[in-house]
Design a protein around this motif. Structure first.
Motif, PDB file in Angstrom:
ATOM      1  N   ILE A   1      52.673  41.481  46.626  1.00  0.00           N
ATOM      2  CA  ILE A   1      52.725  41.165  45.335  1.00  0.00           C
ATOM      3  C   ILE A   1      51.673  40.019  45.155  1.00  0.00           C
ATOM      4  CG2 ILE A   1      54.210  39.317  45.856  1.00  0.00           C
ATOM      5  CD1 ILE A   1      55.961  39.997  43.353  1.00  0.00           C
ATOM      6  N   THR A   2      51.201  39.271  46.123  1.00  0.00           N
ATOM      7  CA  THR A   2      50.219  38.346  45.945  1.00  0.00           C
ATOM      8  C   THR A   2      48.709  39.174  45.888  1.00  0.00           C
ATOM      9  OG1 THR A   2      51.119  36.846  47.626  1.00  0.00           O
ATOM     10  CG2 THR A   2      48.817  36.654  47.356  1.00  0.00           C
ATOM     11  N   ARG A   3      48.574  40.213  46.445  1.00  0.00           N
ATOM     12  CA  ARG A   3      47.282  40.779  46.094  1.00  0.00           C
ATOM     13  C   ARG A   3      47.289  41.555  44.878  1.00  0.00           C
ATOM     14  NH1 ARG A   3      47.087  43.671  52.289  1.00  0.00           N
ATOM     15  NH2 ARG A   3      46.173  41.558  53.460  1.00  0.00           N
ATOM     16  N   LEU A   4      48.584  41.993  44.302  1.00  0.00           N
ATOM     17  CA  LEU A   4      48.548  42.643  42.864  1.00  0.00           C
ATOM     18  C   LEU A   4      48.101  41.369  41.919  1.00  0.00           C
ATOM     19  CD1 LEU A   4      51.686  44.647  43.217  1.00  0.00           C
ATOM     20  CD2 LEU A   4      49.357  45.544  42.577  1.00  0.00           C
ATOM     21  N   ILE A   5      48.732  40.304  42.125  1.00  0.00           N
ATOM     22  CA  ILE A   5      48.496  39.031  41.315  1.00  0.00           C
ATOM     23  C   ILE A   5      47.110  38.391  41.370  1.00  0.00           C
ATOM     24  CG2 ILE A   5      49.280  36.416  40.755  1.00  0.00           C
ATOM     25  CD1 ILE A   5      51.835  37.273  41.521  1.00  0.00           C
ATOM     26  N   GLU A   6      46.423  38.310  42.521  1.00  0.00           N
ATOM     27  CA  GLU A   6      45.266  38.008  42.596  1.00  0.00           C
ATOM     28  C   GLU A   6      44.132  38.979  42.007  1.00  0.00           C
ATOM     29  OE1 GLU A   6      44.956  37.216  46.827  1.00  0.00           O
ATOM     30  OE2 GLU A   6      45.540  35.393  46.598  1.00  0.00           O
ATOM     31  N   ASP A   7      44.319  40.261  42.391  1.00  0.00           N
ATOM     32  CA  ASP A   7      43.498  41.368  41.457  1.00  0.00           C
ATOM     33  C   ASP A   7      43.647  41.014  39.747  1.00  0.00           C
ATOM     34  OD1 ASP A   7      42.356  43.981  41.888  1.00  0.00           O
ATOM     35  OD2 ASP A   7      43.462  44.194  40.284  1.00  0.00           O
ATOM     36  N   VAL A   8      44.789  40.759  39.496  1.00  0.00           N
ATOM     37  CA  VAL A   8      44.952  40.761  38.067  1.00  0.00           C
ATOM     38  C   VAL A   8      44.037  39.510  37.588  1.00  0.00           C
ATOM     39  CG1 VAL A   8      46.605  40.183  36.330  1.00  0.00           C
ATOM     40  CG2 VAL A   8      47.248  41.891  37.522  1.00  0.00           C
ATOM     41  N   VAL A   9      44.397  38.216  38.208  1.00  0.00           N
ATOM     42  CA  VAL A   9      43.453  37.379  37.969  1.00  0.00           C
ATOM     43  C   VAL A   9      42.074  37.373  37.920  1.00  0.00           C
ATOM     44  CG1 VAL A   9      42.963  34.805  38.418  1.00  0.00           C
ATOM     45  CG2 VAL A   9      45.304  35.679  38.432  1.00  0.00           C
ATOM     46  N   ARG A  10      41.496  38.203  39.028  1.00  0.00           N
ATOM     47  CA  ARG A  10      40.159  38.430  39.198  1.00  0.00           C
ATOM     48  C   ARG A  10      39.575  39.191  38.102  1.00  0.00           C
ATOM     49  NH1 ARG A  10      41.382  38.523  44.810  1.00  0.00           N
ATOM     50  NH2 ARG A  10      41.520  40.593  44.421  1.00  0.00           N
ATOM     51  N   GLU A  11      40.219  40.156  37.967  1.00  0.00           N
ATOM     52  CA  GLU A  11      39.873  41.469  36.867  1.00  0.00           C
ATOM     53  C   GLU A  11      39.996  40.636  35.496  1.00  0.00           C
ATOM     54  OE1 GLU A  11      38.460  45.269  35.425  1.00  0.00           O
ATOM     55  OE2 GLU A  11      38.515  44.089  37.282  1.00  0.00           O
ATOM     56  N   THR A  12      40.901  40.105  35.146  1.00  0.00           N
ATOM     57  CA  THR A  12      41.191  39.534  33.703  1.00  0.00           C
ATOM     58  C   THR A  12      39.934  38.596  33.510  1.00  0.00           C
ATOM     59  OG1 THR A  12      43.582  39.792  33.935  1.00  0.00           O
ATOM     60  CG2 THR A  12      42.732  38.270  32.164  1.00  0.00           C
ATOM     61  N   ASP A  13      39.578  37.534  34.449  1.00  0.00           N
ATOM     62  CA  ASP A  13      38.505  36.868  34.458  1.00  0.00           C
ATOM     63  C   ASP A  13      37.110  37.340  34.032  1.00  0.00           C
ATOM     64  OD1 ASP A  13      39.533  34.237  34.590  1.00  0.00           O
ATOM     65  OD2 ASP A  13      39.433  34.138  36.813  1.00  0.00           O
ATOM     66  N   ARG A  14      37.033  38.567  34.788  1.00  0.00           N
ATOM     67  CA  ARG A  14      35.832  39.414  34.655  1.00  0.00           C
ATOM     68  C   ARG A  14      35.668  39.803  33.325  1.00  0.00           C
ATOM     69  NH1 ARG A  14      33.669  44.354  34.908  1.00  0.00           N
ATOM     70  NH2 ARG A  14      35.694  45.162  35.001  1.00  0.00           N
TER      71      ARG A  14
ATOM     72  N   VAL B   1      42.615  42.923  27.684  1.00  0.00           N
ATOM     73  CA  VAL B   1      41.800  41.879  28.726  1.00  0.00           C
ATOM     74  C   VAL B   1      42.549  41.602  29.938  1.00  0.00           C
ATOM     75  CG1 VAL B   1      42.557  39.818  27.689  1.00  0.00           C
ATOM     76  CG2 VAL B   1      40.179  39.882  28.266  1.00  0.00           C
ATOM     77  N   VAL B   2      43.811  41.889  29.816  1.00  0.00           N
ATOM     78  CA  VAL B   2      44.503  41.512  31.047  1.00  0.00           C
ATOM     79  C   VAL B   2      44.882  42.814  31.870  1.00  0.00           C
ATOM     80  CG1 VAL B   2      46.453  40.341  32.065  1.00  0.00           C
ATOM     81  CG2 VAL B   2      45.557  39.407  30.156  1.00  0.00           C
ATOM     82  N   GLY B   3      44.833  42.916  33.090  1.00  0.00           N
ATOM     83  CA  GLY B   3      44.962  44.039  33.812  1.00  0.00           C
ATOM     84  C   GLY B   3      44.495  44.048  35.198  1.00  0.00           C
ATOM     85  N   PHE B   4      44.902  45.352  35.792  1.00  0.00           N
ATOM     86  CA  PHE B   4      44.391  45.412  37.194  1.00  0.00           C
ATOM     87  C   PHE B   4      42.785  46.085  37.111  1.00  0.00           C
ATOM     88  CE2 PHE B   4      48.962  46.463  37.622  1.00  0.00           C
ATOM     89  CZ  PHE B   4      49.336  45.353  38.297  1.00  0.00           C
ATOM     90  N   SER B   5      42.160  45.883  38.272  1.00  0.00           N
ATOM     91  CA  SER B   5      40.810  46.461  38.658  1.00  0.00           C
ATOM     92  C   SER B   5      41.087  48.226  38.615  1.00  0.00           C
ATOM     93  CB  SER B   5      40.321  45.932  39.404  1.00  0.00           C
ATOM     94  OG  SER B   5      40.931  46.327  40.801  1.00  0.00           O
ATOM     95  N   PRO B   6      39.893  48.721  38.338  1.00  0.00           N
ATOM     96  CA  PRO B   6      40.108  50.339  38.497  1.00  0.00           C
ATOM     97  C   PRO B   6      40.651  50.663  39.844  1.00  0.00           C
ATOM     98  CG  PRO B   6      38.189  49.716  37.534  1.00  0.00           C
ATOM     99  CD  PRO B   6      38.658  48.243  38.013  1.00  0.00           C
ATOM    100  N   GLU B   7      40.155  49.977  40.845  1.00  0.00           N
ATOM    101  CA  GLU B   7      40.726  50.215  42.156  1.00  0.00           C
ATOM    102  C   GLU B   7      42.193  49.898  42.347  1.00  0.00           C
ATOM    103  OE1 GLU B   7      39.749  49.071  46.961  1.00  0.00           O
ATOM    104  OE2 GLU B   7      38.741  48.004  45.478  1.00  0.00           O
TER     105      GLU B   7
END
Length: 400
Positions: free
Chosen positions: A267-280, A300-306
């Motif tokens: 769950i931490t990795r999912l959340i951190e990915d959302v934050v990084r990808e949304t920032d980008r 604008v908010v979501g997961f990275s493609p990977e």
């Protein structure tokens, strides 16, 4: 980037003091408007009933499985974490997470499918639209208005947190290509929620938080139910990596604790990915306001493609090994029959509903009656639906 620390409010966050307001104007109090929305949702009758509504397992199958209420609280926790890390409005993100499942009928998606079939000739049934109906019409707590009189931003997010419902010409798109849900049509006649545009950023946070919460916690519940073991999910992306980490750091740890540690890391990795990808995404788009997010034409908010690919594999596993498990399917098939039976009975015998649900019914208007019956059933908890079924039928299933 660490999620816990948060950041100052970003320019594209929704501003509670620049809200588009409420349908019925009210004087301000000591809370900001989005916090007030949260509080009203928490104190609503529909929110309390989520305690006894199915997530995957019917409420009496075990005390430790998620209910619709515990799922909702977990979504709200994830939404606050993501909103805080991004510098968005935590209160609005929380309000939308708390409200997102208020329209769910008893027995989860099985109950929804049954009601949708029962209402096929009357506009169908959609739990997202029913959530909007609950907060704008069905909650009757306040003297001056029906519903909770939430802010425009909260209503918008409830209606379209999964994306636009129409094209620019007002025609339904995606799952609504055949027509908009009845509750959305009714409310749109009184208040424009701009159904052809994406929702604001906090609504998008609530939507992705729902995915994060139920992916991880349904894995956890599936392990608890014995539908699969840790070894069965070790091949899933994120899960396998986390399992290797936990077993290396805590050799000999009991399997229940291993599972909990694995889920925490996922769950931490999912959340951190959302934050990084949304920032980008936000930086690339140059959004400077919540309205700019709405007009962007894409989330604008979501997961990275990977991470999207990894998350899709988790969903596919859960679909095959949990949601389509023979035990779950049998219980949900029986649950659908309960809802169908109740609908048919109350449609034919509306006097068997409580007085408040019978008032104002037009005997000649079958659509009005069908919608009233559906509203009544949709508000039921699992156990109340079973109790009502036992009143009128001799073959109420045990649902275990």
């Amino acid at each position: 980037m660490a999620v816990a620390g948060g950041r100052p409010r970003v320019p594209w966050a929704s501003d509670p003091f620049k809200t588009r307001g409420r349908k019925f104007p009210e004087p301000d109090d000591s809370r900001n408007p989005f916090r007030r929305d949260c509080d009203r949702i928490i104190h609503s009758t529909a929110f309390r009933r989520l305690k006894y509504k199915t997530q995957v397992f019917v409420f009496h199958e075990g005390d430790h499985f998620r209910t619709r209420l515990s799922h909702t609280l977990e979504v709200a926790q994830v939404a606050r974490s993501v909103a805080r890390a991004l510098g968005l409005d935590e209160d609005l993100a929380e309000a939308l997470a708390l409200a997102h499942d208020l329209g769910h009928p008893p027995f989860a998606h099985a109950g929804e499918r049954a009601l949708d079939a029962c209402l096929a000739a009357h506009g169908g049934f959609d739990h997202n639209a029913q959530s909007l109906r609950v907060v704008t019409r069905l909650e009757r707590r306040y003297a001056a208005f029906d519903g909770l009189n939430l802010t425009w931003e909260t209503l918008e997010g409830i209606a379209k947190h999964n994306g636009p419902l129409t094209d620019a010409a007002g025609r339904g798109i995606g799952r609504y290509a055949g027509g908009l849900p009845h509750a959305v049509v009714v409310h749109s006649a009184a208040q424009d929620l701009e159904l052809s545009r994406f929702a604001g950023p906090e609504a998008q946070v609530a939507a992705v938080s729902d995915d994060v919460a139920y992916d991880v916690h349904d894995l956890d519940d599936g392990l608890r139910a014995g539908f699969f073991a840790l070894e069965d999910i070790a091949g899933l992306p994120l899960v396998g990596e986390a399992l290797v980490e936990v077993e290396a750091r805590y050799p000999g740890l009991e399997r229940a604790r291993v599972a909990t540690e694995v889920m925490r890391r996922v769950i931490t990795r999912l959340i951190e990915d959302v934050v990084r990808e949304t920032d980008r995404q936000a930086q690339a788009a140059g959004v400077g306001s919540a309205d700019a997010v709405r007009c962007l034409g894409r989330p604008v908010v979501g997961f990275s493609p990977e991470m999207q690919r990894a998350e899709a594999q988790i969903k596919a596993f859960l679909f095959a090994r949990m949601y389509r498990h023979a035990r779950v399917q049998r219980v949900m098939d029986e649950a659908q029959s309960v809802v169908r039976d109740l609908f048919g009975h109350f449609l034919a015998q509306p006097d068997d509903m409580p007085e408040g649900w019978r008032m104002g019914l037009d005997a000649s208007d079958r659509t009005q009656r069908a919608r009233r019956v559906a509203d009544y059933i949709a508000g039921m908890t699992d156990r109340y639906a079973l109790d009502q079924h036992a009143r009128f039928f001799d073959t109420t299933p045990d649902l275990r």
